[in-house]
Enzyme design. Sequence first.
Site, mmCIF file in Angstrom:
data_model
loop_
_atom_site.group_PDB
_atom_site.id
_atom_site.type_symbol
_atom_site.label_atom_id
_atom_site.label_comp_id
_atom_site.label_asym_id
_atom_site.label_seq_id
_atom_site.Cartn_x
_atom_site.Cartn_y
_atom_site.Cartn_z
ATOM 1 N N LYS A 170 0.885 -1.161 -0.037
ATOM 2 C CA LYS A 170 -0.148 0.148 0.085
ATOM 3 C C LYS A 170 0.724 1.342 0.006
ATOM 4 O O LYS A 170 0.579 1.962 -0.732
ATOM 5 C CB LYS A 170 -0.986 -0.066 1.376
ATOM 6 C CG LYS A 170 -1.896 1.157 1.314
ATOM 7 C CD LYS A 170 -1.332 2.324 1.992
ATOM 8 C CE LYS A 170 -2.259 3.497 1.904
ATOM 9 N NZ LYS A 170 -1.772 4.753 2.531
ATOM 10 N N ASP A 216 -6.195 1.089 0.538
ATOM 11 C CA ASP A 216 -6.031 1.480 1.676
ATOM 12 C C ASP A 216 -7.529 1.077 2.215
ATOM 13 O O ASP A 216 -8.307 0.529 1.433
ATOM 14 C CB ASP A 216 -6.106 3.001 2.184
ATOM 15 C CG ASP A 216 -6.973 3.634 1.322
ATOM 16 O OD1 ASP A 216 -8.105 3.401 0.870
ATOM 17 O OD2 ASP A 216 -6.429 5.085 0.744
#
Length: 276
Positions: free
Chosen positions: A198, A217
Amino acid sequence: MFSGDPPAADAWYETVVGADDPRVDVPVTLRVRQQPDGLVYEASEDAEDLVRSLIGLDDPLEEIYAAMPAHPLITTAVERYPGLRIVADPPVACLLSFICSAQMRVARTYQLQLEIAESFGQPWGWDEVQLMAFPTAERLAEASEAELRELGLGYRAPYVADSARMIATDELHPADVCGLPYEQARTELTRFIGVGEKVADCVLLFALGYHEAVPLDTWMRKVITSYLPDIEDGSYTDLSEGIRQSFGGDIAGYTQTHVFHLLRQTPTQDLPPGVT
DNA sequence: AGCCAGGCAAGTG
DNA sequence: CACTTGCATGGC
């Protein structure tokens, strides 16, 4: 620097660019603000090209909008934020900032960046504008884990220290991955301590010009659950591939940022209806 | 008081 | 490879 919440209308956004990058000769102190008749900036050097590049002013917005799929969520987000662009943050500051962002609120992460600059950065500016630059990797690598913890970094303190050391010792620099194919670049960035897929996507999107990168996310995972159920839940790589396709491929990151801000700033009941 | 925040590393099966 | 657990801190 870190993509924080939008500043108040009419407020200056101030930053120092290049102080954390040995490849930049003279750091540029600048401030930018939106005025009714256009964008205004003041800088310590002749900086028009730099400003244009930093805030994506030359990105072809009409082409980008045209490449976005006509999903209600996307259409609403684009209508809500006309002119929103992806920044090109300095790579080192971007990387270290997003390491700090793990399990932390956006506003708090932003404040933390200011505190890191205040504690370890170098002052730059001109008469009216005095700023602390985000520190170099070299300077942060000298900081002890304890010093970083004092700022409230928590368990992220050793991640920042180790990654700063990796950059300072030339083991790996975030800008090194430029030129690699997207997924390969993402994997390479996860060599940094505290950088998972991420955060790697955030650095690719917000600093390195990979506009296909979609940081997965908690918000984007909700989008998949509520609006894109055809994307099967699976590994990060699988979800990433699915959402990139649904968000317009090469410019999927542009779609992501519009949708991200729409979700963060809109009560759930005011959003377009989803599956759930 | 508990829950959550722009997750990640390390350990296990 | 997929899945679980521990992890600092602060705000609501």
